[in-house]
Design an enzyme around this catalytic site. Structure first.
Site, PDB file in Angstrom:
ATOM      1  N   SER A  70      63.465 -80.247  81.417  1.00 37.42           N
ATOM      2  CA  SER A  70      63.602 -78.792  81.540  1.00 37.42           C
ATOM      3  C   SER A  70      64.761 -78.363  82.430  1.00 37.42           C
ATOM      4  CB  SER A  70      62.303 -78.159  82.054  1.00 37.42           C
ATOM      5  OG  SER A  70      62.089 -78.487  83.414  1.00 37.42           O
ATOM      6  N   LYS A 107      62.160 -76.129  89.162  1.00 33.99           N
ATOM      7  CA  LYS A 107      62.842 -75.043  88.453  1.00 33.99           C
ATOM      8  C   LYS A 107      63.756 -74.314  89.426  1.00 33.99           C
ATOM      9  CE  LYS A 107      60.444 -75.311  84.521  1.00 33.99           C
ATOM     10  NZ  LYS A 107      60.104 -76.719  84.602  1.00 33.99           N
TER      11      LYS A 107
END
Length: 149
Positions: A70, A107
């Site tokens: 990701s 993230k």
């Protein structure tokens, strides 16, 4: 380097650094050209202690191994080793290890007035909006990435 998995049941592995070791490696202090070759300037100049160079606060620093893709466009690949500092203040745009609803994730954080977004750096993943309904903590800020090439 001593690695102890602190959260084996989670989808990211965390380890404590062993800062008692003093591994001094030779370093080229004048830099290494990524363009045209330059004279070697008498080869190696001194040594570097990676614990001292990469860890600012040893009591709040952990290693974590990336699992998944990701964050591939931010340069974080599956298997990379992250250096995470829990003492740093979360700031907009930083890459953070977060705990959300029982899972760890890495993230980029986007902090707005009334909301926090967890932004993946891969177009296959949508941003995650953190609400008051989520069990959420910014666990630490990524300071370095160690890659195998």
């Amino acid at each position: 380097m001593k690695l102890v998995n602190l959260y084996p049941q989670k989808n990211i592995e965390f380890f404590t650094p062993d800062t008692s070791t003093k591994l001094k490696l030779p370093v080229v202090t004048n830099g290494i050209s990524a363009g045209f070759p330059s004279p070697a300037d008498d080869f190696l100049d001194s040594s570097i202690n990676l614990n001292k160079a990469l860890i600012r606060n040893k009591d709040a620093t952990f290693y974590g191994r990336v699992k998944g893709d990701s964050m591939i466009d931010a340069g974080l690949s599956d298997g990379d080793l992250l250096i995470i500092d829990k003492s740093l203040e979360p700031k907009n745009g930083k890459i953070a290890v977060c705990f959300i609803d029982g899972e760890f994730t890495v993230k980029r954080i986007k902090i707005e007035k009334d909301v926090i977004w967890l932004i993946a750096e891969n177009i296959k993943y949508k941003p995650i909006k953190v609400t008051i309904d989520n069990d959420f903590t910014i666990w630490g800020i990524v300071t370095y990435i160690i890659k195998s090439v």
